[in-house]
Motif scaffolding. Structure first.
Motif, PDB file in Angstrom:
ATOM      1  N   LEU A   1      95.018 -26.803  31.911  1.00 39.60           N
ATOM      2  CA  LEU A   1      93.581 -26.726  32.193  1.00 39.60           C
ATOM      3  C   LEU A   1      92.856 -25.743  31.280  1.00 39.60           C
ATOM      4  CD1 LEU A   1      93.474 -26.812  36.079  1.00 39.60           C
ATOM      5  CD2 LEU A   1      92.751 -28.570  34.499  1.00 39.60           C
ATOM      6  N   ILE A   2      93.588 -24.839  30.662  1.00 41.16           N
ATOM      7  CA  ILE A   2      92.940 -23.831  29.818  1.00 41.16           C
ATOM      8  C   ILE A   2      92.236 -24.467  28.616  1.00 41.16           C
ATOM      9  CG2 ILE A   2      93.370 -21.826  28.353  1.00 41.16           C
ATOM     10  CD1 ILE A   2      95.509 -21.003  30.381  1.00 41.16           C
ATOM     11  N   PRO A   3      92.828 -25.403  27.875  1.00 38.34           N
ATOM     12  CA  PRO A   3      92.070 -26.042  26.775  1.00 38.34           C
ATOM     13  C   PRO A   3      90.872 -26.845  27.283  1.00 38.34           C
ATOM     14  CG  PRO A   3      94.411 -26.445  26.490  1.00 38.34           C
ATOM     15  CD  PRO A   3      94.234 -25.821  27.837  1.00 38.34           C
ATOM     16  N   LEU A   4      91.025 -27.482  28.425  1.00 35.90           N
ATOM     17  CA  LEU A   4      89.918 -28.255  28.989  1.00 35.90           C
ATOM     18  C   LEU A   4      88.751 -27.339  29.335  1.00 35.90           C
ATOM     19  CD1 LEU A   4      88.862 -30.979  30.045  1.00 35.90           C
ATOM     20  CD2 LEU A   4      89.890 -30.392  32.240  1.00 35.90           C
ATOM     21  N   ILE A   5      89.031 -26.195  29.945  1.00 42.27           N
ATOM     22  CA  ILE A   5      87.985 -25.238  30.285  1.00 42.27           C
ATOM     23  C   ILE A   5      87.348 -24.689  29.011  1.00 42.27           C
ATOM     24  CG2 ILE A   5      87.568 -22.984  31.344  1.00 42.27           C
ATOM     25  CD1 ILE A   5      89.711 -23.745  33.415  1.00 42.27           C
ATOM     26  N   GLY A   6      88.159 -24.469  27.989  1.00 42.19           N
ATOM     27  CA  GLY A   6      87.632 -23.979  26.714  1.00 42.19           C
ATOM     28  C   GLY A   6      86.699 -24.975  26.051  1.00 42.19           C
TER      29      GLY A   6
ATOM     30  N   VAL B   1      82.670 -24.468  25.443  1.00 39.14           N
ATOM     31  CA  VAL B   1      82.078 -24.560  24.111  1.00 39.14           C
ATOM     32  C   VAL B   1      80.972 -25.624  24.094  1.00 39.14           C
ATOM     33  CG1 VAL B   1      82.547 -25.274  21.731  1.00 39.14           C
ATOM     34  CG2 VAL B   1      84.065 -23.667  22.867  1.00 39.14           C
ATOM     35  N   GLY B   2      81.186 -26.732  24.748  1.00 38.56           N
ATOM     36  CA  GLY B   2      80.165 -27.779  24.816  1.00 38.56           C
ATOM     37  C   GLY B   2      78.925 -27.324  25.563  1.00 38.56           C
ATOM     38  N   LEU B   3      79.113 -26.661  26.695  1.00 34.38           N
ATOM     39  CA  LEU B   3      77.968 -26.170  27.454  1.00 34.38           C
ATOM     40  C   LEU B   3      77.240 -25.063  26.703  1.00 34.38           C
ATOM     41  CD1 LEU B   3      79.379 -26.106  31.090  1.00 34.38           C
ATOM     42  CD2 LEU B   3      77.624 -27.599  30.165  1.00 34.38           C
TER      43      LEU B   3
ATOM     44  N   TYR C   1      71.241 -24.962  21.767  1.00 30.87           N
ATOM     45  CA  TYR C   1      70.332 -25.951  21.190  1.00 30.87           C
ATOM     46  C   TYR C   1      69.026 -26.017  21.988  1.00 30.87           C
ATOM     47  CZ  TYR C   1      68.494 -30.311  19.394  1.00 30.87           C
ATOM     48  OH  TYR C   1      67.681 -31.261  18.832  1.00 30.87           O
ATOM     49  N   LEU C   2      69.115 -25.964  23.303  1.00 24.92           N
ATOM     50  CA  LEU C   2      67.896 -25.979  24.113  1.00 24.92           C
ATOM     51  C   LEU C   2      67.060 -24.723  23.887  1.00 24.92           C
ATOM     52  CD1 LEU C   2      69.178 -27.494  27.468  1.00 24.92           C
ATOM     53  CD2 LEU C   2      67.673 -28.540  25.777  1.00 24.92           C
ATOM     54  N   LEU C   3      67.705 -23.579  23.711  1.00 30.50           N
ATOM     55  CA  LEU C   3      66.971 -22.360  23.391  1.00 30.50           C
ATOM     56  C   LEU C   3      66.287 -22.463  22.028  1.00 30.50           C
ATOM     57  CD1 LEU C   3      69.319 -19.527  24.658  1.00 30.50           C
ATOM     58  CD2 LEU C   3      67.024 -20.075  25.467  1.00 30.50           C
ATOM     59  N   ARG C   4      66.974 -23.066  21.066  1.00 29.62           N
ATOM     60  CA  ARG C   4      66.366 -23.260  19.759  1.00 29.62           C
ATOM     61  C   ARG C   4      65.154 -24.171  19.850  1.00 29.62           C
ATOM     62  NH1 ARG C   4      65.694 -26.796  15.981  1.00 29.62           N
ATOM     63  NH2 ARG C   4      65.605 -26.183  13.824  1.00 29.62           N
TER      64      ARG C   4
END
Length: 69
Positions: A2-7, A11-13, A19-22
Motif C-alpha cells: 500500500l505504500i507505493p499506492l499511497i505515494g 503525488v497526484g493530489l 495546478y488549481l492554485l496556479r
C-alpha cells in the motif's frame, strides 16, 4: 504494497492542488481585487504567456492585434 499506492495518490493530489492554485493566482480570467484591478485581462500584453503549456506558439514574437482601452 500500500505504500507505493499511497505515494502515487499523494503525488497526484498534490499536483492537482498546485495546478488549481496556479490557475487561481496567475490566470487572467480571475479577479481577486475588483477595486484596484477590475479587468486584469485588459492589462495583458501580447507577449504574456498565460497558458500552462504552449507547444507551438512563440509568445516573444507576437504583435499586438487588438485596440488599447
Amino acid at each position: 504494497q500500500l505504500i507505493p499506492l499511497i505515494g502515487f495518490i499523494s503525488v497526484g493530489l498534490g499536483s492537482a492542488v498546485l495546478y488549481l492554485l496556479r490557475l487561481a493566482l496567475y490566470s487572467p480570467d480571475i479577479s481577486w481585487d475588483r477595486k484596484n484591478n477590475p479587468e486584469p485581462w485588459n492589462k495583458l500584453s501580447p507577449t504574456d504567456q498565460y497558458k500552462f503549456l504552449a507547444v507551438s506558439t512563440d509568445y516573444k514574437n507576437l504583435k499586438k492585434d487588438r485596440p488599447s482601452f
